[in-house]
Motif scaffolding. Sequence first.
Motif, short mmCIF file in Angstrom:
data_model
loop_
_atom_site.label_atom_id
_atom_site.label_comp_id
_atom_site.label_asym_id
_atom_site.label_seq_id
_atom_site.Cartn_x
_atom_site.Cartn_y
_atom_site.Cartn_z
N ASN A 41 0.85 -1.19 0.00
CA ASN A 41 0.00 0.00 0.00
C ASN A 41 0.89 1.24 0.00
N ILE A 42 0.49 2.26 -0.76
CA ILE A 42 1.20 3.53 -0.81
C ILE A 42 0.31 4.58 -0.14
N VAL A 43 0.71 5.02 1.05
CA VAL A 43 -0.10 5.93 1.85
C VAL A 43 0.52 7.33 1.80
N GLU A 44 -0.28 8.30 1.38
CA GLU A 44 0.17 9.69 1.32
C GLU A 44 -0.44 10.45 2.49
N ILE A 45 0.41 11.06 3.32
CA ILE A 45 -0.04 11.87 4.46
C ILE A 45 0.14 13.33 4.05
N ALA A 46 -0.95 13.97 3.64
CA ALA A 46 -0.90 15.33 3.10
C ALA A 46 -1.38 16.33 4.15
N GLY A 47 -0.83 17.53 4.06
CA GLY A 47 -1.26 18.58 4.98
C GLY A 47 -0.37 19.80 4.88
N PRO A 48 -0.89 20.96 5.32
CA PRO A 48 -0.08 22.18 5.31
C PRO A 48 1.01 22.09 6.37
N SER A 49 1.90 23.07 6.37
CA SER A 49 2.96 23.09 7.37
C SER A 49 2.66 24.21 8.38
N PRO A 50 2.63 23.89 9.70
CA PRO A 50 2.83 22.56 10.31
C PRO A 50 1.50 21.85 10.51
N SER A 51 1.53 20.51 10.42
CA SER A 51 0.33 19.72 10.68
C SER A 51 0.67 18.36 11.26
N ALA A 52 1.86 18.23 11.87
CA ALA A 52 2.28 17.02 12.59
C ALA A 52 2.50 15.83 11.65
N LYS A 53 2.81 16.08 10.37
CA LYS A 53 3.04 14.98 9.43
C LYS A 53 4.28 14.17 9.81
N THR A 54 5.39 14.87 10.06
CA THR A 54 6.62 14.16 10.45
C THR A 54 6.45 13.50 11.80
N GLU A 55 5.68 14.12 12.69
CA GLU A 55 5.42 13.53 14.01
C GLU A 55 4.69 12.20 13.87
N ILE A 56 3.78 12.11 12.90
CA ILE A 56 3.07 10.85 12.65
C ILE A 56 4.05 9.78 12.20
N LEU A 57 5.01 10.14 11.34
CA LEU A 57 6.01 9.18 10.91
C LEU A 57 6.88 8.73 12.08
#
Length: 305
Positions: A41-57
């Motif tokens: 599966n290829i999951v894209e976590i999209a969002g403006p900066s900041p939106s905790a995207k790296t924190e989710i990773l």
Amino acid sequence: MAKEWIIGNETAKQMLARVVKERPLLLLPHPLHRVPLSVNNIVEIAGPSPSAKTEILIQMVANCILPKDRNGVEYGGLERPVLFIDLDCRLDVFRLSQILKLRIAKANKKTGVGCEYDDVEVFKESMNRFSYTRCYNSFEFLAALKTLRYTLEKGRTLNVSGKEFRVLMIDNIGAFYWIDRGLSSLPQRNPNRKNACLQTVFETVVNEISKLLLLHPMLVLATKTVTSQVKSSYSRRGSGWSNIMYREYMPSIWQSFVTHRILVRASNDKRNVQNHVCYLAEWLLPALNVLDEFVVVDSGIFASI
């Protein structure tokens, strides 16, 4: 053996049991918990900066590399190695170590049998499962993808981690978008070679990841920074999203490659939950009519309700 495989017969129940065993579903932490995901599966976590995207990773990394249990202590990890490709060059390794140490200490405290020595050993064992690569341009990114298969085969031969990689993370897939887009306007020096532009770069990226997944099935998590605009290919209208629209700018070959997409952003109502900023998450692919709220605390990400 080959003849048995060719003439072999199995029921649908047996086939499903075999596939689930070979490619099990991965139960991911909040806010990725609503959709069952598996390798390839290829999951894209999209969002403006900041939106905790790296924190989710980072939260996902901690869940993967922690052991399931050691010496009677339940750590709740998947005990799987992780490949992390950092295109933003901003990963805070100290933040990852902080989450690991807090979760290890909490698990030991709960059982009452932990000690400082155990904490250190479990931390070292976990970090040995974390493979980190930093890239400063698309050429380094492509080189990293092309050498991954050799690296994985070498690791399997040497039995470095004892288990195969199950997760590949890319932060942030659109980091070099404007640089690569600018390359397309440059004159082509050699007519016999493909021009290095945005389209050819992502054609190669998708091709290399596809070839990698054929030999080493993995779940791919890729963050993507988005910006708002008047018209967009996806938007969210409702309480909490405040009619905000986001611009899709990635090439169509990448968009069609993505199998799952989740949109995350900070809440607009300025409401703090226990002195922490509240974030919102909603699945776009598949489309789920559910809005999840979560907060980022010292020990990781948790639902705000």
